[in-house]
Scaffold this motif. Sequence first.
Motif, mmCIF file in Angstrom:
data_model
loop_
_atom_site.group_PDB
_atom_site.id
_atom_site.type_symbol
_atom_site.label_atom_id
_atom_site.label_comp_id
_atom_site.label_asym_id
_atom_site.label_seq_id
_atom_site.Cartn_x
_atom_site.Cartn_y
_atom_site.Cartn_z
ATOM 1 N N THR A 220 0.852 -1.178 0.000
ATOM 2 C CA THR A 220 0.000 0.000 0.000
ATOM 3 C C THR A 220 0.890 1.230 0.000
ATOM 4 O OG1 THR A 220 -1.689 -1.176 1.258
ATOM 5 C CG2 THR A 220 -1.820 1.214 1.242
ATOM 6 N N PHE A 221 0.579 2.212 -0.871
ATOM 7 C CA PHE A 221 1.420 3.396 -0.966
ATOM 8 C C PHE A 221 0.585 4.640 -1.215
ATOM 9 C CE2 PHE A 221 1.089 1.497 -5.136
ATOM 10 C CZ PHE A 221 0.793 2.577 -5.965
ATOM 11 N N HIS A 222 1.199 5.778 -0.990
ATOM 12 C CA HIS A 222 0.584 7.075 -1.256
ATOM 13 C C HIS A 222 1.593 7.885 -2.057
ATOM 14 C CE1 HIS A 222 -1.534 10.868 -0.632
ATOM 15 N NE2 HIS A 222 -0.362 11.396 -0.329
ATOM 16 N N ILE A 223 1.131 8.604 -3.083
ATOM 17 C CA ILE A 223 2.016 9.443 -3.884
ATOM 18 C C ILE A 223 1.673 10.901 -3.618
ATOM 19 C CG2 ILE A 223 2.808 10.064 -6.185
ATOM 20 C CD1 ILE A 223 1.883 7.308 -7.131
ATOM 21 N N GLY A 224 2.666 11.650 -3.153
ATOM 22 C CA GLY A 224 2.511 13.094 -2.992
ATOM 23 C C GLY A 224 3.086 13.785 -4.208
#
Length: 87
Positions: free
Chosen positions: A35-39
């Motif tokens: 699971t990842f988040h891209i800023g």
Amino acid sequence: MAERIPILARRKLFSTTSSQEVGKIRAALTQAGVTFHIGQYDLTPPLGNGGRLALHYDAPLPAYEYTFYVHKDDVELAESALAGMVE
């Protein structure tokens, strides 16, 4: 992935300004089940009066920095996914 990662549980994994590299990293993390988040951050300097973007031939192209964040418990898995060593 679509899951949200709490802000205090996020760890910075990688930063890049290349959109092609973003696609490769996203594919590797998704394949590994991380699971990842891209800023996304705008690095384009303001031009013109009052910081408005001037539209002329000398204006720089928009530049963005993309930063990948993962859950603190998934850092090692994510790093191995990027290195191509997912088991």
